[in-house]
Design a protein around this motif. Structure first.
Motif, mmCIF file in Angstrom:
data_model
loop_
_atom_site.group_PDB
_atom_site.id
_atom_site.type_symbol
_atom_site.label_atom_id
_atom_site.label_comp_id
_atom_site.label_asym_id
_atom_site.label_seq_id
_atom_site.Cartn_x
_atom_site.Cartn_y
_atom_site.Cartn_z
ATOM 1 N N LEU A 65 0.841 -1.191 0.000
ATOM 2 C CA LEU A 65 0.000 0.000 0.000
ATOM 3 C C LEU A 65 0.878 1.244 0.000
ATOM 4 O O LEU A 65 1.840 1.318 0.772
ATOM 5 C CB LEU A 65 -0.885 -0.034 1.253
ATOM 6 C CG LEU A 65 -1.797 1.145 1.521
ATOM 7 C CD1 LEU A 65 -3.037 0.670 2.258
ATOM 8 C CD2 LEU A 65 -1.112 2.244 2.301
ATOM 9 N N LEU A 66 0.544 2.202 -0.853
ATOM 10 C CA LEU A 66 1.251 3.479 -0.959
ATOM 11 C C LEU A 66 0.254 4.610 -0.767
ATOM 12 O O LEU A 66 -0.792 4.638 -1.436
ATOM 13 C CB LEU A 66 1.930 3.606 -2.326
ATOM 14 C CG LEU A 66 2.538 4.960 -2.676
ATOM 15 C CD1 LEU A 66 3.700 5.304 -1.758
ATOM 16 C CD2 LEU A 66 2.975 4.978 -4.136
ATOM 17 N N SER A 89 4.617 4.024 2.616
ATOM 18 C CA SER A 89 3.953 2.774 2.254
ATOM 19 C C SER A 89 4.079 1.761 3.376
ATOM 20 O O SER A 89 4.870 1.942 4.299
ATOM 21 C CB SER A 89 4.561 2.208 0.964
ATOM 22 O OG SER A 89 5.914 1.845 1.162
ATOM 23 N N GLN A 91 3.774 -2.822 3.803
ATOM 24 C CA GLN A 91 3.583 -4.116 3.175
ATOM 25 C C GLN A 91 3.363 -5.128 4.286
ATOM 26 O O GLN A 91 3.952 -5.008 5.352
ATOM 27 C CB GLN A 91 4.771 -4.519 2.293
ATOM 28 C CG GLN A 91 6.129 -4.467 2.948
ATOM 29 C CD GLN A 91 6.642 -3.046 3.168
ATOM 30 O OE1 GLN A 91 6.423 -2.153 2.365
ATOM 31 N NE2 GLN A 91 7.297 -2.825 4.293
ATOM 32 N N LEU A 110 -5.029 6.161 -1.798
ATOM 33 C CA LEU A 110 -4.075 5.062 -1.706
ATOM 34 C C LEU A 110 -3.972 4.316 -3.022
ATOM 35 O O LEU A 110 -4.946 4.253 -3.785
ATOM 36 C CB LEU A 110 -4.531 4.057 -0.630
ATOM 37 C CG LEU A 110 -4.989 4.641 0.705
ATOM 38 C CD1 LEU A 110 -5.600 3.544 1.551
ATOM 39 C CD2 LEU A 110 -3.834 5.313 1.405
#
Length: 114
Positions: A65-66, A89, A91, A110
């Motif tokens: 996710l960023l 981000s 992970q 996002l």
């Protein structure tokens, strides 16, 4: 995550139909694409969380996710919390640490791959 059988492609996220997902508070708007073979699909999403959003569930799905805009608050089931700002981000693997998201007064945009 194993990316297989995905030819080069370009996605114009503005042309992808939005779906609405109410949270415990606020809402999430998803624009979703699926890539790869049915038995190993990769889901890619552009997600907008409204200001004041709180997820209505604990998630144990893995993600990368960023945060593109705004600020995301992520709480792990063990009580740890993380604040992600634009350009940050996280992970997490499938079944690793259950997590849920929320936003403050700003909301967040996002980019998520899972």
């Amino acid at each position: 995550m194993q990316l297989t059988d995905i030819p080069f492609g370009v996605t114009d996220w503005a042309t992808i139909a939005a779906t609405h997902h109410p949270g415990e508070r606020g809402a999430a708007t998803w624009r979703t694409q699926y890539f790869g073979p049915a038995e190993n699909q990769t889901r890619v999403r552009m997600v907008d969380y409204s200001p004041g959003y709180t997820a209505d569930h604990w998630c144990s799905k893995g993600h990368v996710l960023l945060v593109l805009e705004g600020q995301l608050l992520t709480e792990l089931e063990d009580g740890r919390t993380f604040t992600l700002r634009t350009g940050m981000s996280y992970q997490v693997a499938d079944g690793a640490e259950a997590h849920r998201s929320s936003t403050g007064t700003v909301g967040a945009r996002l980019f998520i791959v899972d």
